[in-house]
Design a protein around this motif. Structure first.
Motif, PDB file in Angstrom:
ATOM      1  N   LEU A 148       0.821  -1.204   0.000  1.00 46.92           N
ATOM      2  CA  LEU A 148       0.000   0.000   0.000  1.00 46.92           C
ATOM      3  C   LEU A 148       0.858   1.258   0.000  1.00 46.92           C
ATOM      4  CD1 LEU A 148      -2.850  -1.060   2.448  1.00 46.92           C
ATOM      5  CD2 LEU A 148      -3.033  -0.761  -0.030  1.00 46.92           C
ATOM      6  N   MET A 149       1.964   1.224   0.728  1.00 49.86           N
ATOM      7  CA  MET A 149       2.853   2.393   0.775  1.00 49.86           C
ATOM      8  C   MET A 149       3.319   2.763  -0.640  1.00 49.86           C
ATOM      9  SD  MET A 149       4.174   4.757   2.641  1.00 49.86           S
ATOM     10  CE  MET A 149       4.142   4.252   4.352  1.00 49.86           C
ATOM     11  N   ALA A 150       3.560   1.756  -1.460  1.00 53.11           N
ATOM     12  CA  ALA A 150       3.968   2.006  -2.848  1.00 53.11           C
ATOM     13  C   ALA A 150       2.811   2.541  -3.682  1.00 53.11           C
ATOM     14  CB  ALA A 150       4.515   0.717  -3.469  1.00 53.11           C
ATOM     15  N   SER A 151       1.608   2.489  -3.142  1.00 50.44           N
ATOM     16  CA  SER A 151       0.408   2.901  -3.877  1.00 50.44           C
ATOM     17  C   SER A 151      -0.128   4.256  -3.444  1.00 50.44           C
ATOM     18  CB  SER A 151      -0.691   1.843  -3.672  1.00 50.44           C
ATOM     19  OG  SER A 151      -0.223   0.564  -4.009  1.00 50.44           O
ATOM     20  N   CYS A 152       0.549   4.937  -2.525  1.00 46.89           N
ATOM     21  CA  CYS A 152       0.069   6.253  -2.060  1.00 46.89           C
ATOM     22  C   CYS A 152      -0.115   7.195  -3.249  1.00 46.89           C
ATOM     23  CB  CYS A 152       1.040   6.846  -1.048  1.00 46.89           C
ATOM     24  SG  CYS A 152       0.824   6.170   0.602  1.00 46.89           S
ATOM     25  N   VAL A 190      -4.250   8.091   0.652  1.00 44.86           N
ATOM     26  CA  VAL A 190      -3.554   9.301   1.058  1.00 44.86           C
ATOM     27  C   VAL A 190      -2.384   9.001   1.988  1.00 44.86           C
ATOM     28  CG1 VAL A 190      -3.830  11.499   2.295  1.00 44.86           C
ATOM     29  CG2 VAL A 190      -5.643  10.671   0.792  1.00 44.86           C
ATOM     30  N   ARG A 191      -2.567   8.032   2.881  1.00 47.12           N
ATOM     31  CA  ARG A 191      -1.527   7.749   3.866  1.00 47.12           C
ATOM     32  C   ARG A 191      -1.593   6.284   4.288  1.00 47.12           C
ATOM     33  NH1 ARG A 191      -0.781  11.567   8.901  1.00 47.12           N
ATOM     34  NH2 ARG A 191       0.276  12.705   7.272  1.00 47.12           N
ATOM     35  N   VAL A 192      -0.426   5.752   4.581  1.00 46.27           N
ATOM     36  CA  VAL A 192      -0.310   4.413   5.161  1.00 46.27           C
ATOM     37  C   VAL A 192       0.559   4.576   6.395  1.00 46.27           C
ATOM     38  CG1 VAL A 192       0.483   2.052   4.822  1.00 46.27           C
ATOM     39  CG2 VAL A 192      -0.467   3.320   2.894  1.00 46.27           C
ATOM     40  N   ALA A 193       0.141   3.950   7.480  1.00 47.20           N
ATOM     41  CA  ALA A 193       0.911   4.046   8.722  1.00 47.20           C
ATOM     42  C   ALA A 193       0.857   2.710   9.441  1.00 47.20           C
ATOM     43  CB  ALA A 193       0.373   5.178   9.578  1.00 47.20           C
ATOM     44  N   LEU A 205      -5.348   5.676   5.180  1.00 47.23           N
ATOM     45  CA  LEU A 205      -6.352   6.716   5.009  1.00 47.23           C
ATOM     46  C   LEU A 205      -6.708   6.808   3.534  1.00 47.23           C
ATOM     47  CD1 LEU A 205      -7.957   9.015   6.403  1.00 47.23           C
ATOM     48  CD2 LEU A 205      -6.063  10.547   5.794  1.00 47.23           C
ATOM     49  N   ILE A 206      -8.006   6.692   3.253  1.00 43.98           N
ATOM     50  CA  ILE A 206      -8.524   6.794   1.888  1.00 43.98           C
ATOM     51  C   ILE A 206      -9.488   7.965   1.832  1.00 43.98           C
ATOM     52  CG2 ILE A 206      -9.941   5.641   0.139  1.00 43.98           C
ATOM     53  CD1 ILE A 206      -8.999   3.008   1.229  1.00 43.98           C
ATOM     54  N   GLU A 207      -9.392   8.772   0.780  1.00 42.20           N
ATOM     55  CA  GLU A 207     -10.305   9.900   0.608  1.00 42.20           C
ATOM     56  C   GLU A 207     -11.005   9.791  -0.732  1.00 42.20           C
ATOM     57  OE1 GLU A 207      -8.161  13.546   1.189  1.00 42.20           O
ATOM     58  OE2 GLU A 207      -8.002  13.205   3.353  1.00 42.20           O
ATOM     59  N   ALA A 208     -12.311  10.055  -0.699  1.00 38.62           N
ATOM     60  CA  ALA A 208     -13.106  10.045  -1.927  1.00 38.62           C
ATOM     61  C   ALA A 208     -14.296  10.972  -1.736  1.00 38.62           C
ATOM     62  CB  ALA A 208     -13.582   8.642  -2.255  1.00 38.62           C
ATOM     63  N   GLY A 228       4.821  -3.039  -6.866  1.00 41.94           N
ATOM     64  CA  GLY A 228       6.008  -3.030  -6.012  1.00 41.94           C
ATOM     65  C   GLY A 228       5.643  -2.805  -4.562  1.00 41.94           C
ATOM     66  N   ALA A 229       6.663  -2.661  -3.745  1.00 42.09           N
ATOM     67  CA  ALA A 229       6.484  -2.410  -2.318  1.00 42.09           C
ATOM     68  C   ALA A 229       7.565  -1.446  -1.871  1.00 42.09           C
ATOM     69  CB  ALA A 229       6.584  -3.721  -1.545  1.00 42.09           C
ATOM     70  N   VAL A 230       7.322  -0.788  -0.745  1.00 46.15           N
ATOM     71  CA  VAL A 230       8.312   0.106  -0.150  1.00 46.15           C
ATOM     72  C   VAL A 230       8.742  -0.521   1.170  1.00 46.15           C
ATOM     73  CG1 VAL A 230       8.746   2.412   0.782  1.00 46.15           C
ATOM     74  CG2 VAL A 230       7.272   2.139  -1.225  1.00 46.15           C
ATOM     75  N   ALA A 231      10.026  -0.747   1.303  1.00 51.43           N
ATOM     76  CA  ALA A 231      10.557  -1.335   2.535  1.00 51.43           C
ATOM     77  C   ALA A 231      10.278  -0.405   3.714  1.00 51.43           C
ATOM     78  CB  ALA A 231      12.054  -1.581   2.395  1.00 51.43           C
ATOM     79  N   PRO A 232       9.929  -0.949   4.877  1.00 51.12           N
ATOM     80  CA  PRO A 232       9.612  -0.113   6.040  1.00 51.12           C
ATOM     81  C   PRO A 232      10.700   0.911   6.383  1.00 51.12           C
ATOM     82  CG  PRO A 232       8.999  -2.373   6.478  1.00 51.12           C
ATOM     83  CD  PRO A 232       9.729  -2.368   5.157  1.00 51.12           C
ATOM     84  N   GLU A 233      11.956   0.573   6.131  1.00 45.06           N
ATOM     85  CA  GLU A 233      13.044   1.515   6.424  1.00 45.06           C
ATOM     86  C   GLU A 233      12.935   2.788   5.594  1.00 45.06           C
ATOM     87  OE1 GLU A 233      14.389  -1.841   4.786  1.00 45.06           O
ATOM     88  OE2 GLU A 233      13.261  -2.314   6.578  1.00 45.06           O
ATOM     89  N   ALA A 234      12.261   2.711   4.458  1.00 45.15           N
ATOM     90  CA  ALA A 234      12.144   3.854   3.549  1.00 45.15           C
ATOM     91  C   ALA A 234      10.854   4.649   3.771  1.00 45.15           C
ATOM     92  CB  ALA A 234      12.222   3.371   2.102  1.00 45.15           C
ATOM     93  N   TRP A 235      10.031   4.238   4.721  1.00 45.84           N
ATOM     94  CA  TRP A 235       8.778   4.941   4.972  1.00 45.84           C
ATOM     95  C   TRP A 235       9.054   6.275   5.657  1.00 45.84           C
ATOM     96  CZ3 TRP A 235       4.742   1.010   7.221  1.00 45.84           C
ATOM     97  CH2 TRP A 235       4.564  -0.039   6.313  1.00 45.84           C
ATOM     98  N   PRO A 236       8.188   7.259   5.418  1.00 46.94           N
ATOM     99  CA  PRO A 236       8.354   8.538   6.118  1.00 46.94           C
ATOM    100  C   PRO A 236       8.145   8.362   7.627  1.00 46.94           C
ATOM    101  CG  PRO A 236       6.327   8.533   4.830  1.00 46.94           C
ATOM    102  CD  PRO A 236       7.038   7.256   4.525  1.00 46.94           C
ATOM    103  N   VAL A 237       8.692   9.265   8.389  1.00 46.69           N
ATOM    104  CA  VAL A 237       8.582   9.191   9.847  1.00 46.69           C
ATOM    105  C   VAL A 237       7.123   9.172  10.289  1.00 46.69           C
ATOM    106  CG1 VAL A 237       9.111  10.424  11.997  1.00 46.69           C
ATOM    107  CG2 VAL A 237      10.814  10.286  10.184  1.00 46.69           C
TER     108      VAL A 237
END
Length: 175
Positions: free
Chosen positions: A49-53, A72-75, A80-83, A104-113
């Motif tokens: 999902l992080m790769a899908s923001c 909009v956001r993954v944590a 968070l989805i907006e429509a 694809g996917a985003v490794a947790p180490e690369a996620w924003p704070v």
């Protein structure tokens, strides 16, 4: 005769070398495939999902049904989805299916704070706002979001006593 014998021996040795090389290549290919499968086994839904923001996604959420909108956001444990002016905070462990997700996917180490913020932080952000809490039982609690504890949230309906909702009962929150 010796020359002919040497040539056959050289051909035989070349063939053996080619077979060995082919066997090594096949074995290496299998090893690479197995490592790729093992690596992918560690990829979480949150990482996909992080790769899908920023993309339009379609979720089916337990006891809520289909939800579509911009991711909009993954944590930590939620997204968070907006429509159409409606925001849905969705608990990831209540997601049954997802479509429109990036390959694809985003490794947790690369996620924003900010992605390390848990459900409590997200619910505290809703404090004082009206929301509809959709529960895994299929029921709903509607009212103003109040205090947020370690594993629960208070909801103040228009009339009556506040309702304490355990986080484990939540599937999604609409505001």
């Amino acid at each position: 005769m010796t020359h002919d014998h040497d040539r056959r021996l050289a051909t035989f040795l070349d063939e053996l070398e080619q077979e060995a090389s082919g066997a090594w290549t096949a074995e290496r290919h299998l090893e690479v495939e197995e490592r790729a499968r093992a690596e992918y086994a560690r990829v979480s839904l949150a990482a996909r999902l992080m790769a899908s923001c920023g993309q339009e996604i379609h979720l089916v959420v337990q006891d809520v049904g289909p939800l579509s909108g911009e991711l909009v956001r993954v944590a930590d444990g939620w997204c968070l989805i907006e429509a159409g002016g409606v925001s849905w905070l969705v608990l990831l462990d209540a997601v049954e299916t997802a479509r429109g997700v990036a390959p694809g996917a985003v490794a947790p180490e690369a996620w924003p704070v900010t992605s390390r913020l848990g459900l409590g932080s997200a619910l505290r952000g809703l404090a004082g706002e009206r929301a509809v809490l959709r529960l895994r039982s299929g029921s709903r609690v509607e009212g103003r979001v109040g205090r947020v504890g370690a594993d629960f949230v208070e909801v103040h309906p228009d009339a009556g006593q506040p309702v304490v909702v355990a986080w484990s009962a939540l599937a999604a929150v609409r505001r």
